[in-house]
Design an enzyme around this catalytic site. Structure first.
Site, PDB file in Angstrom:
ATOM      1  N   ASP A 155       0.863  -1.181   0.000  1.00  0.00           N
ATOM      2  CA  ASP A 155       0.000   0.000   0.000  1.00  0.00           C
ATOM      3  C   ASP A 155       0.902   1.235   0.000  1.00  0.00           C
ATOM      4  O   ASP A 155       1.485   1.586   1.028  1.00  0.00           O
ATOM      5  CB  ASP A 155      -0.913   0.006   1.233  1.00  0.00           C
ATOM      6  CG  ASP A 155      -2.002  -1.079   1.169  1.00  0.00           C
ATOM      7  OD1 ASP A 155      -1.746  -2.142   0.558  1.00  0.00           O
ATOM      8  OD2 ASP A 155      -3.088  -0.867   1.737  1.00  0.00           O
ATOM      9  N   LYS A 218      -6.895   3.443  -3.272  1.00  0.00           N
ATOM     10  CA  LYS A 218      -7.346   3.422  -1.871  1.00  0.00           C
ATOM     11  C   LYS A 218      -7.575   4.852  -1.404  1.00  0.00           C
ATOM     12  O   LYS A 218      -6.813   5.752  -1.760  1.00  0.00           O
ATOM     13  CB  LYS A 218      -6.257   2.714  -1.043  1.00  0.00           C
ATOM     14  CG  LYS A 218      -6.469   2.680   0.464  1.00  0.00           C
ATOM     15  CD  LYS A 218      -5.323   1.897   1.114  1.00  0.00           C
ATOM     16  CE  LYS A 218      -5.313   2.035   2.624  1.00  0.00           C
ATOM     17  NZ  LYS A 218      -4.178   1.323   3.254  1.00  0.00           N
ATOM     18  N   LYS A 254     -10.314   0.336  -2.484  1.00  0.00           N
ATOM     19  CA  LYS A 254     -10.191   0.091  -1.043  1.00  0.00           C
ATOM     20  C   LYS A 254     -10.484   1.367  -0.257  1.00  0.00           C
ATOM     21  O   LYS A 254      -9.650   2.267  -0.197  1.00  0.00           O
ATOM     22  CB  LYS A 254      -8.783  -0.421  -0.707  1.00  0.00           C
ATOM     23  CG  LYS A 254      -8.563  -0.676   0.795  1.00  0.00           C
ATOM     24  CD  LYS A 254      -7.173  -1.221   1.076  1.00  0.00           C
ATOM     25  CE  LYS A 254      -6.880  -1.328   2.565  1.00  0.00           C
ATOM     26  NZ  LYS A 254      -5.531  -1.848   2.855  1.00  0.00           N
TER      27      LYS A 254
END
Length: 318
Positions: A155, A218, A254
């Site tokens: 991430d 995300k 996400k």
């Protein structure tokens, strides 16, 4: 997870033409929140679906091997065995989608999962999380370190300054380098939407991140003042849909930060179903970044099975 997004060349003309209708987005978000959620066994089925999409996360300054170990065991058995057995779901292999930790805790997570005979993916935040303000070479090294320790999902955070000042080419080039440093690991790109200012900037940043080869986009690090919100989500998932129609490549989504209740997880699943369709309702293309959400979902499942609400000490902590 999904087949890796190879990315495309940067299309500055496409980015320059982006206009987001703020009122329409806000109205759509209001509509999604106002819709009825399923009840009884249907609600429980949706909540179990939500569990399988959770990246169970600990990103605290006081993380230790022992609390990472506890997190991993919870990820492997997210809902109490006796509750699943009563629903005849104890043998369905229900786990969370992954565990997410800092790079220095990846080896601890891998060790705990291997010890429990689990091949659950380990995700690691990197690139100067959460601010992304360290020099580029250090951010790249952090990605390589996390991958070398066994993380199969990374991430990353974008450099918000580049998005805020419209330096899309520089942002694209940075993300391409992160993509390369990830190797075979899947890359989730955190936009930190609470620091991007406008819906239009969020949409443009989403497009650039996908063009640069992100497998997921995300919303947040969870450390900003504003994290995952429904209006922002609609902007991002519509960017995902447009990118799919343009390239044929499915990129995941996400939301993360501030998602704490079972009811909220139902709204998120409904939003994804309506905006992107059933194909995205799986851990390959949808994740919920959360640390406390699972506890509330498990409480709701306990209530469904027993007709009573559990005291907090009756459900093991993540």
């Amino acid at each position: 997870m999904s087949a890796r997004n190879p990315g495309t060349n940067l299309d500055l003309e496409r980015i320059s033409k982006v206009i987001v209708n703020t009122q329409a987005i806000l109205k759509r978000a209001q509509g999604i929140q106002g819709q009825k959620v399923p009840k009884k066994q249907w609600q429980t089925a949706w909540l179990l679906k939500a569990v399988t999409c959770i990246d169970l996360t600990t990103l605290a300054g006081d993380d230790t091997p022992s609390n990472v170990h506890r997190l991993c065991l919870k990820a492997i058995q997210p809902v109490r065995y006796d509750l699943l057995k009563k629903m005849d779901l104890h043998d369905k292999g229900i786990t969370t989608a992954a565990v997410c930790v800092y790079p220095s805790r990846v080896a601890d997570a891998i060790k705990s999962l291997k010890g429990a005979n689990s091949n659950l993916p380990v995700a690691s935040v990197a690139t100067g999380f959460p601010a992304g303000q360290t020099p580029l070479e250090i951010r790249l090294q952090e990605v390589r370190t996390a991958v070398s320790h066994g993380a199969t999902e990374i991430d990353i955070v974008i450099n918000r300054m580049l998005a805020l000042t419209g330096q899309w080419e520089a942002m694209y080039n940075e993300i391409r380098q992160f993509r390369e440093a990830c190797g075979d690991a899947h890359m989730k790109t955190i936009l930190a939407i609470g620091e991007l200012g406008t819906f239009t900037t969020v949409y443009k940043a989403s497009l650039v991140a996908m063009m640069a080869g992100s497998d997921f986009i995300k919303t947040s690090t969870g450390k900003e003042a504003v994290n995952a919100t429904y209006p922002i989500a609609i902007v991002m998932v519509r960017a995902i849909r447009d990118y799919y129609l343009w390239t044929g490549q499915k990129v995941g989504f996400k939301p993360a930060g501030g998602i704490r209740t079972a009811q909220e997880s139902l709204v998120w699943l409904n939003l994804i179903k309506q905006e992107l369709g059933n194909d995205w309702l799986c851990p390959h293309l949808f994740r919920l970044g959360a640390s406390s959400l699972l506890a509330d979902i498990e409480r709701q499942i306990y209530h469904h099975v027993t007709g009573q609400y559990a005291a907090y000490h009756e459900l093991p902590m993540a």
